[in-house]
Design an enzyme around this catalytic site. Structure first.
Site, mmCIF file in Angstrom:
data_model
loop_
_atom_site.group_PDB
_atom_site.id
_atom_site.type_symbol
_atom_site.label_atom_id
_atom_site.label_comp_id
_atom_site.label_asym_id
_atom_site.label_seq_id
_atom_site.Cartn_x
_atom_site.Cartn_y
_atom_site.Cartn_z
ATOM 1 N N HIS A 134 4.290 6.175 -10.887
ATOM 2 C CA HIS A 134 5.330 6.602 -9.934
ATOM 3 C C HIS A 134 4.691 7.148 -8.653
ATOM 4 O O HIS A 134 5.314 7.904 -7.920
ATOM 5 C CB HIS A 134 6.255 7.658 -10.545
ATOM 6 C CG HIS A 134 6.750 7.304 -11.904
ATOM 7 N ND1 HIS A 134 7.865 6.525 -12.111
ATOM 8 C CD2 HIS A 134 6.261 7.593 -13.143
ATOM 9 C CE1 HIS A 134 8.053 6.363 -13.401
ATOM 10 N NE2 HIS A 134 7.090 6.989 -14.052
ATOM 11 N N SER A 266 -7.037 0.768 16.266
ATOM 12 C CA SER A 266 -5.839 0.975 17.082
ATOM 13 C C SER A 266 -6.246 1.033 18.541
ATOM 14 O O SER A 266 -7.286 1.603 18.885
ATOM 15 C CB SER A 266 -5.145 2.282 16.682
ATOM 16 O OG SER A 266 -4.168 2.658 17.631
#
Length: 459
Positions: A134, A266
């Site tokens: 999870h 970036s």
């Protein structure tokens, strides 16, 4: 893969089918001469695409356009090209040959990803790492064991692809509606000769004569395309899962894909190390997964013996699925062969969570020394909740061990021994070894001729 789906390969295969048909008809005594067969063989690859395009602009029929273009190249054989055939005697058989070869390329590339993932798994078979369920911290596993999960998914995909290859059948020479009526007419109503013709034709294409469809309409069963697209989608899902896991691990600063010395993550944020290769692979994989419905729609909407609305869809969905998956597998091979493991980050995250996971062992050790189990459980629970609150709400390090050491109940217990991460990984290293021996090694043996090939990745 681009060569496999190129126009030259497609139309070159059409010409080889016309040659195989003419050779078989010649051998059975039809009015096809040795000179005509020889001339056809001499002009298999000198395709005048401009001439074919001009014929198609006039005729509005791609197969007949190439019949005429082939006839222009071999005028002495013009009259016997496509004798007795319908378009799908050419197209379906050619597609089957191309699909087989494309599937074989995918199989080879899947085998490479399995090899790279398993090499990585073996190297890190015993390196403990925090498990996640999870996407919440869970029982530890090892870096190598996690990699076997990727390899196993890819091996399932490889089995799917190999099954598709083994299940391929040639349409053969069946005529306009699959009844072979035209060939029966050519061969004087002799059904045995019709069967002989088809067997000869298949053999000349290098196809096993016992692997032909027993019946068909105008085309081979379009459910075959649905099966193939579904198998490609399964492989794409395996790629996607692996790359998504690696993107999550990159965020955790535990494992990263290769990053070049001058690579820019970036244009604005100079510090960024974006997992762009895995991102590219997941984008391609998602595209492949979403093409699978096309095959089901096409198969479901065929009318009786055939309708032509399959053609335009197939010309897009089949080659594009193969080309996209081919690229995704190349990227994944590159990534798996150059993964960067940050041991210190892995250890730090494990150390931060391990005290919580060791709490049950601490409880058992205390009760073994005579402590009341329920009382010990409550003491550990209270301190665990307090330590967790300090970590999450105050940004402090996990001080559960320090808290427990202050409790008389646990005096004399060697808590550090209980924090050996290797004690919590179960049989993970042995599972890696068994998986590599039982699953991977046979794959490596089958694909040893191409296993070492390295893809050129331009992303």
């Amino acid at each position: 893969m681009r060569r496999t789906w190129s126009a030259r390969r497609k139309f070159g295969t059409w010409r080889r089918i016309w040659l195989a048909l003419a050779e078989s008809q010649h051998e059975l005594g039809l009015a096809v001469t040795t000179a005509q067969v020889t001339a056809l063989r001499a002009h298999l690859d000198d395709i005048d695409f401009a001439n074919a395009d001009a014929h198609e602009a006039r005729l509005r029929h791609d197969v007949m356009a190439h019949v005429h273009a082939y006839g222009d190249a071999v005028p002495q054989a013009r009259g016997i090209i496509h004798l007795g055939a319908t378009s799908q005697d050419v197209v379906c058989n050619a597609d089957t040959l191309i699909l087989r070869d494309a599937l074989s390329i995918i199989a080879e590339k899947l085998a490479r990803t399995i090899d790279r993932a398993s090499t990585f798994a073996t190297e890190y078979r015993a390196l403990p790492t925090l498990g996640w369920t999870h996407f919440q911290p869970a029982q530890p596993t090892t870096v190598g064991k996690r990699a076997t999960l990727w390899a196993q998914d890819l091996a399932i995909a490889l089995s799917e692809i190999e099954g598709r290859i083994d299940g391929m059948r040639l349409r053969g020479l069946r005529g306009a509606t699959g009844t072979q009526a035209s060939y029966l007419g050519l061969l004087g109503g002799d059904a045995a000769k019709v069967e002989d013709l088809e067997q000869r034709f298949a053999a000349k294409l290098g196809w096993p004569t016992d692997r032909r469809w027993p019946v068909c309409g105008q085309t081979y069963p379009r459910l075959v395309d649905a099966q193939i697209l579904s198998s490609l989608a399964i492989a794409a899902a395996a790629v996607h899962k692996c790359c998504n896991d690696l993107r999550l691990l990159a965020n955790l600063k535990e494992i990263e894909e290769p990053f070049e010395a001058e690579q820019i993550g970036s244009s604005a944020m100079a510090y960024k190390r974006n997992p762009m290769r895995c991102e590219r692979a997941t984008g391609l994989a998602r595209f492949v997964m979403n093409l699978s419905g096309n095959g089901l729609d096409t198969a479901a909407t065929q009318w009786l013996e055939r309708t032509l609305d399959d053609s335009a869809n197939r010309r897009l969905s089949l080659p594009e699925a193969f080309l996209a998956l081919d690229g995704a597998l190349d990227i994944l091979t590159n990534v798996l062969g150059g993964l960067v493991v940050h041991r210190a980050s892995i250890r730090a995250r494990l150390d931060a969570e391990l005290p919580f996971m060791a709490s049950e062992d601490i409880l058992l050790a205390a009760t073994a020394r005579g402590a009341d189990r329920q009382h010990a459980h409550e003491v550990i629970r209270v301190h665990s909740q307090a330590a967790g609150h300090a970590v999450k709400s105050e940004g402090k390090p996990n001080d559960l061990l320090a808290r427990l050491r202050s409790e008389p109940l646990f005096a004399g217990l060697d808590l550090d021994v209980l924090l050996d991460a290797s004690a919590y990984i179960g049989r993970a290293p042995e599972q890696v070894d068994a998986f590599v021996t039982e699953v991977v090694q046979p794959i490596r043996t089958r694909y040893r001729a191409t296993l070492a090939d390295e893809p050129r990745v331009r992303v």
